[in-house]
Each structure stands twice: as structure tokens, then as C-alpha cells.
Motif scaffolding. Structure first.
Motif, short mmCIF file in Angstrom:
data_model
loop_
_atom_site.label_atom_id
_atom_site.label_comp_id
_atom_site.label_asym_id
_atom_site.label_seq_id
_atom_site.Cartn_x
_atom_site.Cartn_y
_atom_site.Cartn_z
N UNK A 1 0.82 -1.21 0.00
CA UNK A 1 0.00 0.00 0.00
C UNK A 1 0.86 1.27 0.00
N UNK A 2 1.87 1.30 0.84
CA UNK A 2 2.75 2.47 0.95
C UNK A 2 3.98 2.37 0.05
N UNK A 3 4.28 1.15 -0.42
CA UNK A 3 5.52 0.94 -1.15
C UNK A 3 6.72 1.12 -0.24
N UNK A 4 6.58 0.69 1.01
CA UNK A 4 7.64 0.87 2.01
C UNK A 4 7.94 -0.47 2.69
N UNK A 5 9.16 -0.97 2.49
CA UNK A 5 9.56 -2.24 3.13
C UNK A 5 9.63 -2.11 4.65
N UNK A 6 9.65 -0.89 5.14
CA UNK A 6 9.67 -0.64 6.58
C UNK A 6 8.52 -1.38 7.27
N UNK A 7 7.39 -1.47 6.60
CA UNK A 7 6.23 -2.13 7.21
C UNK A 7 6.42 -3.63 7.36
N UNK A 8 7.29 -4.24 6.54
CA UNK A 8 7.61 -5.66 6.72
C UNK A 8 8.38 -5.85 8.02
N UNK A 9 9.30 -4.94 8.29
CA UNK A 9 10.05 -5.00 9.54
C UNK A 9 9.12 -4.77 10.73
N UNK A 10 8.23 -3.80 10.61
CA UNK A 10 7.26 -3.54 11.68
C UNK A 10 6.40 -4.77 11.93
#
Length: 183
Positions: free
Chosen positions: A124-133
Motif C-alpha cells: 500500500x505504501x511501497x515501504x519495506x519498513x512495514x515488513x520489519x514492523x
């Protein structure tokens, strides 16, 4: 609008998840405080009932504190966000038998559900950061349930800290993106 542009608009409009994670983190912090210094019932009620106000509170902050309007009509991802938001409340009834079996598994169970809820945010955001979260929250829930479930509140404190930390990370990522694009 192509997917990359739609993701960029979501990322920019929601400030990398800053306000949503901040509101959620504060809610978990209040619930953790109640779990520590009040009763499990008060803590659980705060988290569950308060959870229904995360999106409205986030929208309020986005519109009035950040001056952000809604996503544009051509953004094909605007409906995905709403669908993702409903995954968590629809899966929360699973926590009832878990908490009835072992009350100290409520927060770890909620953490696993919350972590799963954050996985679609990667797209949705195009941010791998959310996988870490997602991994830190869901994995933390599993570890707490298996090894640290003698404390009712530890999962709430952990999750509050992770959410506030990732609010800051998301905001920083978006600010860096804006600087690189010359905004």
C-alpha cells in the motif's frame, strides 16, 4: 495513475504512517499503563474500544495538524487502505478464546494479529519498513507468548514502543524522499 505514483501519494498523504502509528502507539501506551496499574479488563477495553477510533483520530490529525486532504480519485489504492483496516477488527474475535484460556496471551495474540495487519502496508505504501514492523510486532507476540507470558502487560509496553519508534522512522523516510525529489 500507475502503482508507483499511487504508492507515493499514499506514502506522502499519510506521512509514511507517522500519524497512524503515533495514534496507535499512544493507545497501546494507555492500555499498557492500565494493564500495569489498573485491571486487565480496563486495559483490554481501552485497546479494543480505542482501536475503533484510530482511523478517525489519524484523519483528524492529517487534515488539521498536517493539512493533508484525501487521496485523489484516480488513486487505485484508496480502497485497499479501507479493506486492510477492516482485517484487524474482523480477526479480533479470535482473541476471546485465547484470553479465556490464558489471559496473559491477550496482548501477544493481539500483537500477532496487528503484525499480520501491517503486512499489506508494504504494498500500500511501497515501504519495506512495514515488513520489519510486521515482523517485530508479530514475532514479538510469539516470543512473549512462549517465554514471557508471566507478565500481562509486557506485550503492550513492547508494542507501544515499537509503534512510536516506527512512526518516527516512517516520517523520516518520507521527509528524505521529499528532499531527494526536491520538494
Amino acid at each position: 495513475m500507475d502503482i508507483a505514483d499511487a504508492q507515493r501519494e499514499v506514502r506522502t498523504r499519510f506521512v509514511g504512517g507517522f500519524y497512524g502509528q503515533l495514534v496507535s502507539g499512544v493507545l497501546w501506551l494507555i492500555s499498557a499503563s492500565l494493564a500495569t496499574w489498573s485491571t486487565p479488563r480496563a486495559a483490554i477495553t481501552m485497546l479494543v474500544v480505542g482501536g475503533f477510533f484510530i482511523f478517525p483520530a489519524t484523519e483528524f490529525l492529517l487534515r488539521f495538524a498536517a493539512g493533508k486532504g484525501p487521496l485523489s480519485a484516480p488513486n487505485s489504492l484508496r480502497h485497499l487502505g479501507m479493506q486492510v483496516a477492516f482485517v484487524l477488527p474482523f480477526s479480533m474475535p479470535l482473541l476471546l478464546p485465547v484470553a479465556l484460556y490464558r489471559l496473559n496471551w491477550f496482548y501477544p495474540g493481539m500483537m500477532v494479529l496487528l503484525g499480520a495487519h501491517y503486512l499489506p502496508f508494504v504494498f500500500l505504501y511501497g515501504m519495506r519498513m512495514f515488513a520489519a514492523l510486521a515482523a517485530l510486532v508479530a514475532g514479538g507476540g510469539l516470543i512473549i507468548a512462549m517465554y514471557f507470558s508471566s507478565s500481562f502487560s509486557v506485550g503492550a509496553w513492547y508494542t507501544a514502543a515499537i509503534l512510536v519508534l516506527f512512526a518516527g522512522i516512517g516520517r523520516t523516510v518520507v521527509k528524505n524522499d521529499d528532499r531527494q525529489r526536491g520538494r
